[in-house]
Design a protein around this motif. Structure first.
Motif, short mmCIF file in Angstrom:
data_model
loop_
_atom_site.label_atom_id
_atom_site.label_comp_id
_atom_site.label_asym_id
_atom_site.label_seq_id
_atom_site.Cartn_x
_atom_site.Cartn_y
_atom_site.Cartn_z
N ASP A 1 25.41 -30.75 20.29
CA ASP A 1 25.11 -29.49 20.29
C ASP A 1 24.88 -29.00 18.61
N ARG A 2 25.40 -29.95 17.81
CA ARG A 2 25.33 -29.74 16.32
C ARG A 2 23.56 -30.14 16.17
N LEU A 3 23.14 -30.95 16.79
CA LEU A 3 21.69 -31.21 16.38
C LEU A 3 20.71 -30.21 16.81
N ILE A 4 21.16 -29.84 18.24
CA ILE A 4 20.08 -28.64 18.63
C ILE A 4 20.36 -27.56 17.88
N THR A 5 21.55 -27.11 17.12
CA THR A 5 21.58 -25.92 16.65
C THR A 5 20.78 -25.97 15.18
N ILE A 6 21.03 -27.25 14.55
CA ILE A 6 20.27 -27.54 13.39
C ILE A 6 18.71 -27.28 13.44
N LEU A 7 18.21 -27.82 14.71
CA LEU A 7 16.86 -27.76 14.73
C LEU A 7 16.20 -26.29 15.27
N VAL A 8 17.19 -25.57 16.05
CA VAL A 8 16.62 -24.09 16.27
C VAL A 8 16.87 -23.00 15.47
N LEU B 1 17.53 -32.60 6.44
CA LEU B 1 17.47 -34.21 6.19
C LEU B 1 18.94 -34.52 5.68
N HIS B 2 19.52 -33.77 5.03
CA HIS B 2 20.98 -34.04 4.34
C HIS B 2 21.83 -34.08 5.57
N GLU B 3 21.86 -33.06 6.33
CA GLU B 3 22.83 -33.19 7.52
C GLU B 3 22.79 -34.21 8.64
N THR B 4 21.37 -34.49 8.94
CA THR B 4 21.14 -35.57 10.00
C THR B 4 21.08 -36.96 9.20
N LYS B 5 20.96 -36.92 8.27
CA LYS B 5 20.70 -38.31 7.39
C LYS B 5 19.73 -39.14 7.93
N SER B 6 18.41 -38.35 8.41
CA SER B 6 17.22 -39.14 8.93
C SER B 6 16.12 -38.20 8.80
#
Length: 704
Positions: free
Chosen positions: A414-421, A672-677
């Motif tokens: 859920d966190r990753l999807i929210t970051i991407l959108v 980048l900082h939040e996903t570390k990738s």
């Protein structure tokens, strides 16, 4: 002697931020906590003539057992005396109408050995619910200073100051721990204290339970704690649950002596009556839509006079400087480069200010929390956690802190999807682009005598951003499979009248941050762009000028100057670069000048308007002094058709492009900082740019 650090701690919506504003006023700043991207608000508070304290507003938490990354930060600080933000005194702000829940966090912090003050807030709400809190009796039972305050009005600040001074001079702690783990596991607590040189039983317990999340512990220390846990067959989850139950029992017994509950007639409070409408499955959405419509109407209606004043003032100053200063490269740089670029941003301060003002009013009143609750019903259908609403709404201001706010989301997917959108939500940096293009092609007329067409167009763009974010989230939900389950739990604050000093501070900080961050980028890009637009390879610009003059015999001087300026710009480095990318953007209706602005706006979206102001200032003749950026865009002609360059098809193509385009390096850096990738910012950039290009192409072809 360094300034003492005072930490404000409390449950969400307990009034902690209001107290922070009362104590610090304009002496506050926003940054990040050391080593993490969680938002940090700090400020200074004069305790007396000799001492100024540093106030740190920690994220709101319900207990020291974190369920998200921002909550983890609070525990990371309070359990580590070596942390730069470790408090000399902690002021725990509590909601007096719900002491049973709020005192859980207070007892945990006190048990960690932090000198603590209890600030009783919302006593008026407690009184309305028939509760009377005896502060003196509560102080005797807790063993710490208890202060009655009203964080919204500033009542009780002098008592808070005296209590802090007393704790700094002679720290006092409760006579015994509210919960002592050594009573149940004495050997394990003793070994942990001895091995890690700890002087507090409850801190030793946190080392055992939370060591994997403590950033200040090394791998060897964590392994040592794992060994201790295994040897004593210690169950962290079972012990934590038992601790919480025991604390609540002791808090309940304590409150029977300190809180008097009067009988009520069972009548609903006015907040509860309002919630029957605002949280209604039909009327709640209708009212939210109406409020959003009124906000966008107000942005245009209220800001226009101030906008026109700034626009004309910048144009007047530009013309005056050109008349006053001696002609030459430095004057051109100042007027056509720096002033034109910065002026293209300053003109939108009124609209940005009104946007932050109206959003701050919704937050201060307590309505924004209701929006999150009703929107949670929609979010779940698209695969998002209800907590995703907070970053998405924050994204209307800026995507960077909104992406940081995803740390409150518990599940990784859920966190990753929210970051991407989240970048699909139209941020305030897009507002200058929206408003100037809408003003070019949408008439300033009213519908039904109430709604301005330009305001409706602006709201439509924001709704398009929201809709695209939800659709993208749904697609990502299908791609990113997980077995994790997410929950959304939120306590609704009571409704209250907004405090204008808090609203004013929010607007001031937001606008100042926007202007400062954008201004630095625009200033640098304006200077670089002016150089690229005024110089070219070899003598190409002089050759272009000679060619135009030879072909324009008999043309009036003013028209000749315009042709010369345009040809010189086209022959410059900037012009050649624009022509290089023009074939790729021509299907969207864009020319090489717009191409330059598109590329420069990769640094930040709002740079687009400043770049256009610089380009058209350079490309126009000397007779254009005092002309505003809007008038320059309206006057621009299409060299192929001879008609206006900014037709409805072109303007709407640009608008749709910027609804979807990832034109912000800072947002990619935050991802980048939040996903570390690098993988996820790359995916974010590619899918948003493809979406922007495709949507802009279809828009231009459909309207042409």
């Amino acid at each position: 002697m360094s300034a003492p650090v005072i930490a404000l701690v409390g449950n969400p919506n307990a009034g902690k931020s209001s107290l922070f504003n009362q104590l610090t006023g304009l002496r506050q700043k926003t940054g990040n906590f050391p080593g993490v991207t969680v938002d940090k608000k700090s400020g200074t508070w004069p305790l007396d003539a000799q001492t100024t304290a540093t106030i740190v507003d920690l994220p709101g938490v319900y207990s020291i057992y974190p369920k998200s990354l921002d909550e983890q930060l609070v525990t990371d600080i309070l359990a580590n005396p070596a942390h730069p933000d470790y408090p000399d005194v902690a002021i725990v702000v509590v909601d007096a109408s719900n002491l049973h829940r709020n005192l859980l966090l207070f007892t945990q912090i006190a048990d960690l050995g932090v000198p603590t003050i209890l600030a009783l807030n919302m006593l008026d709400v407690a009184r309305d619910e028939g509760k009377e809190v005896n502060g003196a009796r509560l102080a005797m039972r807790l063993g710490v200073p208890v202060i009655r305050i009203n964080a919204r009005t500033g009542e009780g600040l002098d008592q808070v100051r005296k209590a802090v001074q007393g704790q700094l001079l002679q720290p006092t702690l409760p006579a015994k721990l509210f919960y002592d783990p050594a009573e149940e596991i004495p050997e394990l607590i003793g070994e942990t204290r001895e091995q890690y040189k700890l002087d507090n039983n409850y801190l030793a317990l946190q080392y055992l339970i939370q060591h994997d999340g403590f950033s200040f512990l090394g791998a060897e220390q964590r392994q040592g704690l794992d060994t201790l846990i295994a040897r004593h067959d210690f169950s962290e989850i079972k012990f934590q649950a038992n601790e919480t139950i025991t604390r609540y029992k002791r808090i309940a017994a304590l409150l029977t002596e300190a809180v008097t509950q009067q009988k009520t007639d069972g009548q609903l409070t006015w907040s509860q009556k309002l919630d029957r409408v605002l949280l209604h499955p039909l009327w709640g959405y209708a009212l939210f839509g109406l409020i959003m419509l009124l906000i966008f109407q107000a942005i245009f209606a209220w800001a226009t006079p101030l906008q026109d004043f700034i626009d004309e003032g910048v144009a007047w100053l530009n013309g005056t400087l050109k008349e006053t200063l001696p002609p030459g490269p430095l004057t051109d740089l100042l007027t056509d480069g720096i002033l034109a670029g910065i002026g293209g941003i300053l003109v939108f301060i009124p609209q940005i200010g009104f946007l932050f003002l109206l959003v701050a009013l919704l937050e201060e009143s307590g309505y924004m929390a209701r929006v999150m609750v009703i929107m949670d019903r929609i979010m779940r259908k698209f695969g998002l956690n209800g907590r995703s609403v907070v970053p998405l709404i924050s994204g209307v201001a800026c995507a960077v802190p909104a992406i940081m706010a995803t740390r409150s989301i518990g599940t990784r997917r859920d966190r990753l999807i929210t970051i991407l959108v989240t970048p699909l939500m139209s941020c305030s940096a897009r507002l200058p682009i929206y408003t100037i293009l809408i003003a070019l092609v949408v008439p300033n007329e009213r519908v039904l005598g109430l709604f301005n067409l330009q305001g409706l167009a602006l709201m439509g763009l924001y709704l398009l951003g929201l809709l695209s974010a939800l659709i993208a989230a749904y697609v990502l939900k299908l791609v990113l499979k997980t077995k994790e389950r997410s929950f959304f739990i939120m306590e609704l604050p009571t409704f209250k009248l907004p405090r204008w000093n808090n609203v004013g501070l929010t607007v001031w900080e937001s606008v100042r941050s926007f202007v400062w961050e954008a201004g630095r980028v625009i200033l640098a890009i304006s200077i670089v762009l002016w150089v690229l637009a005024n110089y070219g390879p070899g003598d190409s610009m002089q050759q272009a000028e000679d060619r135009v003059r030879a072909q324009s015999v008999g043309v009036e001087a003013a028209e000749l100057d315009n042709r010369v300026a345009s040809e010189r710009l086209e022959a410059s480095y900037a012009g050649r670069f624009g022509h290089f990318i023009e074939p790729a953007i021509r299907p969207l209706g864009y020319d090489w000048k717009i191409g330059i602005a598109l590329l420069s706006s990769f640094a930040a979206r709002e740079v687009f308007v400043g770049t256009m102001a610089t380009i058209y200032s350079i490309g126009d003749g000397a007779d254009e002094e005092g002309v505003t950026i809007r008038e320059r865009l309206k006057a621009e002609r299409n060299p192929t058709t001879g008609g206006p360059m900014y037709t409805e098809a072109l303007a709407w193509s640009l608008l749709i492009f910027y609804v979807f385009a990832m034109m912000c390096m800072s947002t990619l850096a935050a991802t980048l900082h939040e996903t570390k990738s690098w993988k996820w910012p790359a995916i974010q950039l590619v899918y948003m740019m493809l979406l922007a290009y495709g949507a802009a192409y279809l828009t231009y072809q459909a309207l042409s």
